[in-house]
Write an enzyme that holds these catalytic residues in place. Sequence first.
Site, PDB file in Angstrom:
ATOM      1  N   ARG A   1      -6.435  -9.294  15.701  1.00  0.00           N
ATOM      2  CA  ARG A   1      -5.668 -10.010  15.041  1.00  0.00           C
ATOM      3  C   ARG A   1      -4.252  -9.102  14.577  1.00  0.00           C
ATOM      4  NH1 ARG A   1     -10.421 -11.528  11.859  1.00  0.00           N
ATOM      5  NH2 ARG A   1     -10.890 -13.878  12.453  1.00  0.00           N
TER       6      ARG A   1
ATOM      7  N   ARG B   1      -0.610   0.899  -1.985  1.00  0.00           N
ATOM      8  CA  ARG B   1      -0.352  -0.472  -1.665  1.00  0.00           C
ATOM      9  C   ARG B   1      -1.497  -1.309  -2.372  1.00  0.00           C
ATOM     10  NH1 ARG B   1      -0.346  -2.541   4.138  1.00  0.00           N
ATOM     11  NH2 ARG B   1      -2.175  -3.684   3.446  1.00  0.00           N
TER      12      ARG B   1
ATOM     13  N   GLU C   1      -4.966   0.318  -1.150  1.00  0.00           N
ATOM     14  CA  GLU C   1      -4.514   1.041   0.298  1.00  0.00           C
ATOM     15  C   GLU C   1      -4.110   2.256   0.015  1.00  0.00           C
ATOM     16  OE1 GLU C   1      -4.555   0.362   3.854  1.00  0.00           O
ATOM     17  OE2 GLU C   1      -4.895  -2.006   4.176  1.00  0.00           O
TER      18      GLU C   1
HETATM   19  N1  ADP Z   1     -12.354 -13.072  -0.172  1.00  0.00           N
HETATM   20  C1  ADP Z   1     -11.435 -13.494   0.964  1.00  0.00           C
HETATM   21  N2  ADP Z   1     -10.863 -14.885   0.877  1.00  0.00           N
HETATM   22  C2  ADP Z   1      -9.844 -14.939   1.527  1.00  0.00           C
HETATM   23  N3  ADP Z   1      -9.342 -14.141   2.657  1.00  0.00           N
HETATM   24  C3  ADP Z   1      -9.831 -13.274   2.903  1.00  0.00           C
HETATM   25  C4  ADP Z   1     -11.109 -12.684   2.107  1.00  0.00           C
HETATM   26  N4  ADP Z   1     -11.290 -11.509   2.302  1.00  0.00           N
HETATM   27  C5  ADP Z   1     -10.464 -11.196   3.419  1.00  0.00           C
HETATM   28  N5  ADP Z   1      -9.779 -11.936   3.811  1.00  0.00           N
HETATM   29  C6  ADP Z   1      -8.753 -11.992   4.871  1.00  0.00           C
HETATM   30  O1  ADP Z   1      -8.703 -10.959   5.712  1.00  0.00           O
HETATM   31  C7  ADP Z   1      -7.961 -10.148   5.704  1.00  0.00           C
HETATM   32  C8  ADP Z   1      -8.558  -8.553   5.620  1.00  0.00           C
HETATM   33  O2  ADP Z   1      -9.342  -8.479   4.775  1.00  0.00           O
HETATM   34  P1  ADP Z   1      -9.194  -7.245   3.874  1.00  0.00           P
HETATM   35  O3  ADP Z   1      -9.923  -7.400   2.760  1.00  0.00           O
HETATM   36  O4  ADP Z   1      -7.609  -6.833   3.310  1.00  0.00           O
HETATM   37  O5  ADP Z   1      -9.557  -6.103   4.656  1.00  0.00           O
HETATM   38  P2  ADP Z   1      -8.954  -4.867   5.706  1.00  0.00           P
HETATM   39  O6  ADP Z   1      -7.348  -5.391   5.755  1.00  0.00           O
HETATM   40  O7  ADP Z   1      -9.156  -3.602   5.122  1.00  0.00           O
HETATM   41  O8  ADP Z   1      -9.497  -5.297   7.143  1.00  0.00           O
HETATM   42  C9  ADP Z   1      -7.238 -10.117   4.489  1.00  0.00           C
HETATM   43  O9  ADP Z   1      -5.922  -9.838   4.726  1.00  0.00           O
HETATM   44  C10 ADP Z   1      -7.207 -11.741   4.326  1.00  0.00           C
HETATM   45  O10 ADP Z   1      -6.502 -12.575   5.007  1.00  0.00           O
HETATM   46 MG    MG Z   2      -6.233  -5.963   4.155  1.00  0.00          MG
END
Ligand code: ADP
Ligand code: MG
Length: 283
Positions: A203, A239, A256
Amino acid sequence: MTSAGGAGQDADLPLILTALQAAGLSAQAVAWDADEPEWDGYDLAVIRSTWDYVDRLAEFLAWADATAEVTRLRNPAPLVRWNSDKRYLLELAGRGVHVVPTRFLEPGGSCDAADFEGPHGVVVKPAVSSGARDTARYEPGRRADAEHHARMLLDQGRTAMVQPYLPLVEEGERALVFFGGTFSHAIRKRPLLTEAGLIDNFRVPHPGAVPYEPSEAELRTARAALDAVPDPGDLLFARVDLALNEDREPVVMELELIEPNLFLCINPQGLEHFARAVTTALT
Ligand SMILES: Nc1ncnc2c1ncn2[C@@H]1O[C@H](COP(=O)(O)OP(=O)(O)O)[C@@H](O)[C@H]1O
Ligand SMILES: [Mg+2]
């Protein structure tokens, strides 16, 4: 500090090098795992686009500890270690910070069916991750699929996280950037998990990022998160990623502190703040 794959993708890096040189500093981009770099020859090592660390976590953390022995590493090695596993969300919550409600499932432990219920479905993801890898959302009624995803992570020996899907991310997620503990700038981006039930490890991590003016409540939550970091004094950059819950309150999605994209390309004032924080870290 960058990585073999990260250097070409890190749009901030050339801007950072130019800004640091303009500030009278001598700066180089070096891959963290380059052959025999002499880190003791540097006054400061700033982690930036080491985006391959997730697959090599033990090696990366050992490298951070070793580098911190011979030069100033930012962010500091203990914070890098602390921030590499999202179980830190539990600590933040324990200190009163509003975070996305999260159930952590450990390998060898059981899954409770109730964990996979959410009015808008759930998100399943690993505790060590970046770029939404091995992450998916499941619509209500897709509990078996969500549980299967969590089982897959547990069977791989990984800690899994289950959260309610927060539909207001569709209005935009926010990322607030701080340098030396002071707010610098923020962005808003489009959500990543647009298609339910899909794990997609390629992604675009920050779709449609644009500069954003955070609300007072968002600033308060982000500051509370940073204040709850153990020993945050030497944080050069941070961040705080926020989403809105159903009551429209900001909640911390992640903090972050290792290698966040800082969006300096679209926030030129942030570049100055960054250069100033680096100069301060050198004194
Ligand atoms: N509980 C949630 N509800 C809605 N979207 C989520 C949720 N958790 C993750 N996402 C989506 O997935 C993306 C990645 O999750 P994240 O927790 O930021 O982990 P990482 O960036 O470390 O992989 C987020 O930017 C968001 O778009
Ligand atoms: Mg993230």
